[in-house]
Enzyme design. Structure first.
Site, PDB file in Angstrom:
ATOM      1  CG  HIS A 287      29.836  35.620  53.609  1.00 45.37           C
ATOM      2  ND1 HIS A 287      28.679  35.033  53.172  1.00 45.37           N
ATOM      3  CD2 HIS A 287      29.524  36.246  54.778  1.00 45.37           C
ATOM      4  CE1 HIS A 287      27.701  35.298  54.033  1.00 45.37           C
ATOM      5  NE2 HIS A 287      28.197  36.019  55.003  1.00 45.37           N
TER       6      HIS A 287
ATOM      7  CG  LEU B  78      35.811  31.276  54.130  1.00 43.36           C
ATOM      8  CD1 LEU B  78      35.266  32.587  54.686  1.00 43.36           C
ATOM      9  CD2 LEU B  78      37.297  31.135  54.462  1.00 43.36           C
ATOM     10  CD  GLU B  79      28.563  32.068  50.726  1.00 42.63           C
ATOM     11  OE1 GLU B  79      27.672  31.489  50.085  1.00 42.63           O
ATOM     12  OE2 GLU B  79      28.439  33.237  51.166  1.00 42.63           O
ATOM     13  CB  ILE B  80      36.527  31.661  48.460  1.00 43.28           C
ATOM     14  CG1 ILE B  80      37.024  30.904  49.708  1.00 43.28           C
ATOM     15  CG2 ILE B  80      37.644  32.465  47.814  1.00 43.28           C
ATOM     16  CD1 ILE B  80      37.643  31.758  50.770  1.00 43.28           C
TER      17      ILE B  80
ATOM     18  CB  VAL C 271      24.689  30.736  52.259  1.00 38.70           C
ATOM     19  CG1 VAL C 271      23.805  30.521  53.477  1.00 38.70           C
ATOM     20  CG2 VAL C 271      25.622  29.539  52.068  1.00 38.70           C
TER      21      VAL C 271
END
Length: 790
Positions: free
Chosen positions: A529, A540-542, A578
């Protein structure tokens, strides 16, 4: 003294508020973000720091624990052996061990003193000295901030800094020319070292940059920087450098007088030795940059200086809202040094120690420390699949941004859209961004061409696109938020790609496990994301689902890190981390309006708290329609009572009126070019939603909004959606612009006390309802007195 050469493309928090709309939304369907100049500020706030422990451009080798033992070929741990040219020029090369970066530490300082005493001080054959680096593309990246962290009583820093400063002054007493030969970063303490020299030469490399970014850690230059810089570049330029912490590139450094000469990297050391010899024999004189008549008036006369300081303070007041003490201390240090030159360095180090004691500096250093921790994952060094070729599905704002950051880092990128119009827009987006960098001399023509050559545009009409995609190691889809479309793309890609290929979805909300249903290789599917605009936003969300392999998750993490992102691992739940935290926050905005809060006062309250923009401006910037969609989506998710207490239909009726925010020219505000004013119709419209006018004061508005935001972050930690408080703080600072001087939600709770925070929420729960019920984790911390950070 402190620097880091990592996030330098954007302005500092020192003189700018943090990102205008970095709130985790991306355009295309469900969630979006706005693109604005303010958004850039937090995107790079923490990329200009340095430490011996971390750097985007470094590969650190862990200390083996063995004590350094000198040998004839290597007498010093932090320096190569001193060499003396036939002309009597001593060449001293920095070479910190076990790292590709040089940083100034207490140990380096002590060894430098010893080396000087043993080899330089009493050697009459030495006629000049050149300081340079043995490492390629690296002068000195700054001071080691973890040295500073390790000092419990910050007042103990005063004698340590004094000892370092006395060494610089002792160097000058040798009365021989000192030349700094700079290739790569000369930041923080690195630039301060160079400022003590008589002559500075830097290379024209794209890696070379000079700056004093201490302000970004809530500190000031402590090795004489506040006193020595303005003598070279003038007061105005010096204040601009120190208050913004920005990097200065070689051409500008020469123009402003920060360096005396710019050369190619290959010629640097030879030219430095030659010029040092000429300075020693008198055939070369240092030329001081001349001031214009106007600058002489502004900087060298009492009326001019008074006017300048007034303007500087106004700028700092406006851009920091008084939340960051470091800019004010920098101004004080410079002014004090001008008035009392004999005490200037003493005052500087005392101010440094005072700043090091502040919660603001502790918070900012904590964020940097956290960002450093996020550079590593726990899957194992050889777990990730090697990635050379990345295929991006969708050439819209998100897809083009992902393609851009991938191409810039040397990946071979396939960018596909359904037709030429779509892929052309994506290419234009990238080329426009690269063109701006080139114009600002942050990218060479050569690199511009390389980046373009790394991208292969493809459409449905290109017969060979399947063959190209078959070579991909990683596919990132950035198409509309439609589950069936994403599942179809998974099936299509699995038929084209090899067993090793990882499939990443850029969804901002759809559960990853749902996208993986029916896949042949569900273990290769993972969420990535990104936050918009991708080239500017660092987070950056993994998101691995329950069946994602360690290899796929590690691959996504390592690719994201190479793209320049700070990656956090997040559990596969609605909204991830988030956006999930933003849900209750958005509902509470409508609750406050229902209770009589005026839009402009809401915006003002949140900005004073330290957020980049207020919630009303946020809704307009992102789009009232998109904000409404986010709130509705999360209201129907699994947050339960935590999404209650407001009336999100407020925005639905605005959508019916066509009040979509900035993009339609009218929302809560009306827009005329760069100007905005409150929508003259909005107050009458909102009266229909006001059920009671509680005449709320600013603090209660702040506390109601922020408490629901933070409570959800703590609930995410409780539910193991995030691994630890460090991830939580990094995610909300870089994903939402949560006030950096507060350190993130968890450091903020530590600052005010969990018991006080829980007491406040319980009071709100009694007054307004169960949506304010604090989560169990916060109750536990309040009861035990435990803190999230030691």
């Amino acid at each position: 003294m402190i620097s880091r050469f990592v996030i330098g493309r954007l302005p500092s928090i020192a003189t700018r508020n943090l990102p205008a709309a970095t709130f985790g939304f991306h355009r295309g369907d469900l969630l979006t973000q706005t693109v604005s100049c303010e958004a850039k500020a937090s995107a790079t706030t923490f990329r200009n720091f340095s430490s011996a422990a971390a750097s985007d451009e470094s590969q650190i080798v862990q200390d083996s624990g063995l004590k350094f033992s000198p040998t004839p070929s290597r007498k010093y741990e932090y320096f190569q052996n001193v060499e003396i040219s036939p002309e009597g020029v001593a060449v001293i090369r920095f070479d910190c061990p076990k790292s590709s970066v040089n940083t100034i530490s207490f140990a380096l300082k002590d060894e430098a003193k010893m080396m000087w005493k043993n080899e330089i001080e009493n050697n009459d054959n030495i006629k000049a000295i050149v300081f340079t680096s043995a490492k390629p593309n690296m002068f000195i990246a700054g001071a080691d901030i973890f040295d500073i962290k390790s000092i419990e009583n910050k007042q103990d820093l005063v004698p340590l800094i004094e000892d370092g400063l006395e060494f610089f002054q002792h160097m000058k007493k040798k009365n021989v020319p000192l030349v700094a030969a700079i290739d790569g970063p000369a930041l923080g303490g690195g630039l301060e070292w160079a400022l003590w020299c008589d002559y500075r030469i830097c290379t024209d490399s794209s890696k070379t940059k000079l700056g004093l970014p201490e302000v970004k850690l809530g500190l000031l230059p402590g090795f004489g920087g506040t006193q020595n810089l303005h003598k070279l570049v003038g007061l105005q330029a010096a204040m601009d450098m120190m208050l913004t912490g920005k990097d200065i590139r070689p051409a500008k450094a020469k123009k402003m007088g920060l360096v005396d000469l710019v050369v190619t990297p290959a010629a640097l050391e030879k030219v430095a030795i030659d010029h040092a010899a000429q300075l020693a024999n008198g055939s070369l004189k240092v030329k001081k940059k001349k001031k214009s008549l106007m600058n002489r008036f502004i900087e060298d006369t009492p009326p001019g200086r008074n006017m300048m300081w007034k303007k500087v303070k106004e700028m700092v007041d406006k851009n920091t809202n008084g939340n960051y003490p470091a800019p004010y201390s920098i101004m004080e240090a410079v002014k004090y040094g001008l008035d009392k030159p004999s005490e200037r360095y003493k005052n500087e180090r005392e101010l440094f120690a005072k700043l090091a004691e502040t919660t603001e500096s502790e918070a900012l250093i904590g964020i940097f420390d956290g960002m450093t921790q996020m550079k590593k994952h726990a899957f194992g060094a050889d777990t990730a699949t090697p990635v050379k070729n990345i295929a991006v599905m969708g050439a819209g704002l998100m897809g083009a941004g992902i393609a851009q950051v991938s191409a810039e880092k040397g990946f071979s990128v396939l960018l596909k859209d359904k037709d030429n119009a779509g892929v052309s827009r994506g290419l234009s987006y990238m080329q426009d961004n690269w063109g701006k960098k080139k114009k600002r001399k942050r990218m060479t023509e050569y690199q511009y061409n390389i980046n373009n050559s790394n991208v292969t545009p493809l459409t449905d009409d290109v017969n060979s696109w399947q063959k190209h995609f078959g070579q991909a190691d990683l596919i990132i889809e950035a198409v509309f938020e439609d589950l069936e479309l994403k599942k179809k793309i998974v099936a299509d890609m699995e038929s084209l790609t090899g067993e090793h290929c990882v499939f990443a979805t850029n969804t901002s909300a759809i559960p990853i496990k749902s996208i993986a249903v029916g896949a042949k290789r569900p273990e290769n599917i993972v969420g990535m994301h990104y936050f918009s605009p991708v080239p500017a936003m660092p987070l950056l969300e993994i998101i691995p689902h329950e069946g994602t392999s360690d290899s796929a998750a590690a691959t996504a993490f390592e690719v994201g890190t190479k793209q320049g992102k700070t990656c956090i691992l997040v559990k596969d739940v609605p909204g991830f981390y988030v956006n999930r935290c933003l849900g209750p926050f958005l509902v509470e905005v409508s609750a406050l309006i229902r209770d009589g809060a005026q839009p402009e006062k809401l915006d003002k309250a949140l900005k004073k708290f330290g957020m980049p923009v207020g919630p009303i401006t946020l809704a307009d910037e992102v789009g009232v329609d998109v904000t409404s969609h986010v709130a509705k989506f999360l209201s129907n998710a699994d947050l339960g009572v935590r999404m209650e207490g407001g009336d999100i239909s407020l925005m639905e009726k605005m959508i019916e009126k066509g009040w979509l925010g900035k993009k339609s020219g009218k929302g809560f505000y009306v827009y005329d070019g760069k100007k905005k004013a409150l929508n003259p119709e909005i107050n009458d419209y909102l009266k229909g939603f006001v059920t009671q006018d509680l005449n709320l004061d600013e603090k209660e508005m702040q506390d109601r909004l922020i408490s629901r935001f933070i409570n959800e972050a703590a609930k995410c930690l409780e539910d193991e959606i995030i691994e630890n408080p460090v991830v939580g703080d990094i995610g909300l600072v870089f994903g939402t612009g949560f006030a950096p001087f507060r350190g993130g939600p968890f450091r903020y709770i530590d600052q005010i006390g969990a018991d006080n925070f829980v007491g406040m929420m319980n009071g709100f729960a009694d007054k307004y309802g169960p949506q304010f019920e604090p989560c169990q984790l916060l109750k536990d911390y309040a009861g035990s007195g435990k803190k999230f950070f030691k």
